[in-house]
Design a protein around this motif. Structure first.
Motif, PDB file in Angstrom:
ATOM      1  N   ASN A 123      40.247  40.759  24.303  1.00  0.00           N
ATOM      2  CA  ASN A 123      40.763  41.908  24.197  1.00  0.00           C
ATOM      3  C   ASN A 123      40.044  42.464  26.080  1.00  0.00           C
ATOM      4  O   ASN A 123      40.646  43.761  25.839  1.00  0.00           O
ATOM      5  CB  ASN A 123      40.243  43.579  23.322  1.00  0.00           C
ATOM      6  CG  ASN A 123      38.987  43.917  22.749  1.00  0.00           C
ATOM      7  OD1 ASN A 123      38.281  43.291  23.590  1.00  0.00           O
ATOM      8  ND2 ASN A 123      39.345  44.904  22.468  1.00  0.00           N
ATOM      9  N   GLY A 124      40.052  41.535  26.521  1.00  0.00           N
ATOM     10  CA  GLY A 124      39.298  41.748  27.475  1.00  0.00           C
ATOM     11  C   GLY A 124      40.421  42.724  28.893  1.00  0.00           C
ATOM     12  O   GLY A 124      41.868  41.908  28.378  1.00  0.00           O
ATOM     13  N   PRO A 125      39.856  42.060  29.862  1.00  0.00           N
ATOM     14  CA  PRO A 125      41.222  42.479  30.703  1.00  0.00           C
ATOM     15  C   PRO A 125      41.935  41.077  31.543  1.00  0.00           C
ATOM     16  O   PRO A 125      41.458  39.949  31.119  1.00  0.00           O
ATOM     17  CB  PRO A 125      40.624  42.952  32.232  1.00  0.00           C
ATOM     18  CG  PRO A 125      39.293  42.577  31.989  1.00  0.00           C
ATOM     19  CD  PRO A 125      38.952  42.830  31.003  1.00  0.00           C
ATOM     20  N   ASP A 126      43.411  40.938  31.467  1.00  0.00           N
ATOM     21  CA  ASP A 126      43.634  39.859  32.365  1.00  0.00           C
ATOM     22  C   ASP A 126      43.054  39.369  33.441  1.00  0.00           C
ATOM     23  O   ASP A 126      43.052  38.354  33.622  1.00  0.00           O
ATOM     24  CB  ASP A 126      45.475  39.811  32.172  1.00  0.00           C
ATOM     25  CG  ASP A 126      45.711  40.198  31.191  1.00  0.00           C
ATOM     26  OD1 ASP A 126      45.832  40.099  29.782  1.00  0.00           O
ATOM     27  OD2 ASP A 126      47.031  41.375  31.102  1.00  0.00           O
ATOM     28  N   TYR A 127      42.314  40.239  34.808  1.00  0.00           N
ATOM     29  CA  TYR A 127      42.324  39.443  35.981  1.00  0.00           C
ATOM     30  C   TYR A 127      40.821  40.620  35.820  1.00  0.00           C
ATOM     31  O   TYR A 127      40.734  41.185  35.588  1.00  0.00           O
ATOM     32  CB  TYR A 127      43.466  40.362  36.716  1.00  0.00           C
ATOM     33  CG  TYR A 127      44.607  39.832  37.107  1.00  0.00           C
ATOM     34  CD1 TYR A 127      44.573  38.098  37.717  1.00  0.00           C
ATOM     35  CD2 TYR A 127      45.496  40.146  35.896  1.00  0.00           C
ATOM     36  CE1 TYR A 127      45.905  37.771  36.880  1.00  0.00           C
ATOM     37  CE2 TYR A 127      46.810  39.858  36.195  1.00  0.00           C
ATOM     38  CZ  TYR A 127      46.966  38.317  36.518  1.00  0.00           C
ATOM     39  OH  TYR A 127      47.941  37.660  36.079  1.00  0.00           O
ATOM     40  N   LYS A 128      39.945  39.468  36.818  1.00  0.00           N
ATOM     41  CA  LYS A 128      38.511  40.463  37.762  1.00  0.00           C
ATOM     42  C   LYS A 128      39.264  40.064  38.831  1.00  0.00           C
ATOM     43  O   LYS A 128      39.995  39.349  38.964  1.00  0.00           O
ATOM     44  CB  LYS A 128      37.684  40.009  37.442  1.00  0.00           C
ATOM     45  CG  LYS A 128      36.838  39.665  35.936  1.00  0.00           C
ATOM     46  CD  LYS A 128      36.534  40.717  35.591  1.00  0.00           C
ATOM     47  CE  LYS A 128      35.855  41.440  34.020  1.00  0.00           C
ATOM     48  NZ  LYS A 128      34.814  42.386  34.203  1.00  0.00           N
ATOM     49  N   VAL A 129      38.482  41.138  39.773  1.00  0.00           N
ATOM     50  CA  VAL A 129      38.792  41.123  41.587  1.00  0.00           C
ATOM     51  C   VAL A 129      37.190  40.516  41.713  1.00  0.00           C
ATOM     52  O   VAL A 129      36.174  41.325  41.796  1.00  0.00           O
ATOM     53  CB  VAL A 129      39.135  42.000  41.720  1.00  0.00           C
ATOM     54  CG1 VAL A 129      39.183  41.909  43.518  1.00  0.00           C
ATOM     55  CG2 VAL A 129      41.366  41.927  41.278  1.00  0.00           C
ATOM     56  N   GLN A 130      37.291  39.718  42.780  1.00  0.00           N
ATOM     57  CA  GLN A 130      35.639  39.853  43.326  1.00  0.00           C
ATOM     58  C   GLN A 130      36.137  40.015  44.838  1.00  0.00           C
ATOM     59  O   GLN A 130      37.265  39.797  45.788  1.00  0.00           O
ATOM     60  CB  GLN A 130      36.020  38.072  43.753  1.00  0.00           C
ATOM     61  CG  GLN A 130      34.599  37.967  44.504  1.00  0.00           C
ATOM     62  CD  GLN A 130      34.326  36.336  44.709  1.00  0.00           C
ATOM     63  OE1 GLN A 130      34.718  35.475  43.790  1.00  0.00           O
ATOM     64  NE2 GLN A 130      32.294  35.928  44.624  1.00  0.00           N
ATOM     65  N   CYS A 131      35.189  40.643  45.578  1.00  0.00           N
ATOM     66  CA  CYS A 131      35.814  40.600  46.899  1.00  0.00           C
ATOM     67  C   CYS A 131      34.982  39.563  47.714  1.00  0.00           C
ATOM     68  O   CYS A 131      33.855  38.948  47.633  1.00  0.00           O
ATOM     69  CB  CYS A 131      34.163  42.050  47.249  1.00  0.00           C
ATOM     70  SG  CYS A 131      34.276  42.701  48.983  1.00  0.00           S
ATOM     71  N   GLY A 132      35.993  39.622  48.674  1.00  0.00           N
ATOM     72  CA  GLY A 132      36.125  38.307  49.844  1.00  0.00           C
ATOM     73  C   GLY A 132      34.978  38.500  50.871  1.00  0.00           C
ATOM     74  O   GLY A 132      34.060  37.291  51.195  1.00  0.00           O
ATOM     75  N   VAL A 133      34.338  39.387  50.913  1.00  0.00           N
ATOM     76  CA  VAL A 133      33.157  39.913  51.979  1.00  0.00           C
ATOM     77  C   VAL A 133      31.632  39.446  51.365  1.00  0.00           C
ATOM     78  O   VAL A 133      30.866  38.969  51.818  1.00  0.00           O
ATOM     79  CB  VAL A 133      33.785  41.391  52.428  1.00  0.00           C
ATOM     80  CG1 VAL A 133      32.513  41.989  53.427  1.00  0.00           C
ATOM     81  CG2 VAL A 133      34.941  41.501  53.469  1.00  0.00           C
ATOM     82  N   CYS A 134      31.431  40.964  50.341  1.00  0.00           N
ATOM     83  CA  CYS A 134      30.522  40.867  49.210  1.00  0.00           C
ATOM     84  C   CYS A 134      30.502  39.791  48.415  1.00  0.00           C
ATOM     85  O   CYS A 134      29.076  39.877  48.141  1.00  0.00           O
ATOM     86  CB  CYS A 134      29.929  41.942  49.564  1.00  0.00           C
ATOM     87  SG  CYS A 134      31.025  43.248  48.290  1.00  0.00           S
ATOM     88  N   GLY A 135      31.501  39.628  47.870  1.00  0.00           N
ATOM     89  CA  GLY A 135      31.322  38.429  46.494  1.00  0.00           C
ATOM     90  C   GLY A 135      31.685  39.449  44.893  1.00  0.00           C
ATOM     91  O   GLY A 135      30.667  39.066  44.213  1.00  0.00           O
TER      92      GLY A 135
END
Length: 84
Positions: free
Chosen positions: A53-65
């Motif tokens: 039941n977690g999030p469908d998406y995670k986001v990764q910063c393309g600068v710091c990771g």
């Protein structure tokens, strides 16, 4: 993506991100070997298995990771827009 992003870690990146789609695969493992004994469908996981039941998406910063929930990046962008 419902709106702009801002990285909460480096606080400068507003344009370079990796969107990570999370796909859960429910399974039953052998406790001694770790081998997969059974894979379930998301609708039929059985009585003793909690569905993801977690999030469908995670986001990764393309600068710091940094990897966080999508809402974290969205809320930081909203806050930044209010204070600009």
């Amino acid at each position: 993506m419902p709106g702009p992003y801002l990285c909460p870690n480096c606080k400068t990146n507003k344009s370079r991100f990796n969107l990570i789609e999370q796909v859960a695969t429910p399974m039953k493992l052998d406790p001694q070997t770790g081998d997969v004994l059974e894979e379930f469908s998301n609708e039929n996981t059985g009585v003793m298995h909690v569905s993801y039941n977690g999030p469908d998406y995670k986001v990764q910063c393309g600068v710091c990771g940094l990897i966080e929930d999508e809402q974290t990046f969205i809320k930081h962008a909203e806050y930044d827009q209010k204070n600009s």
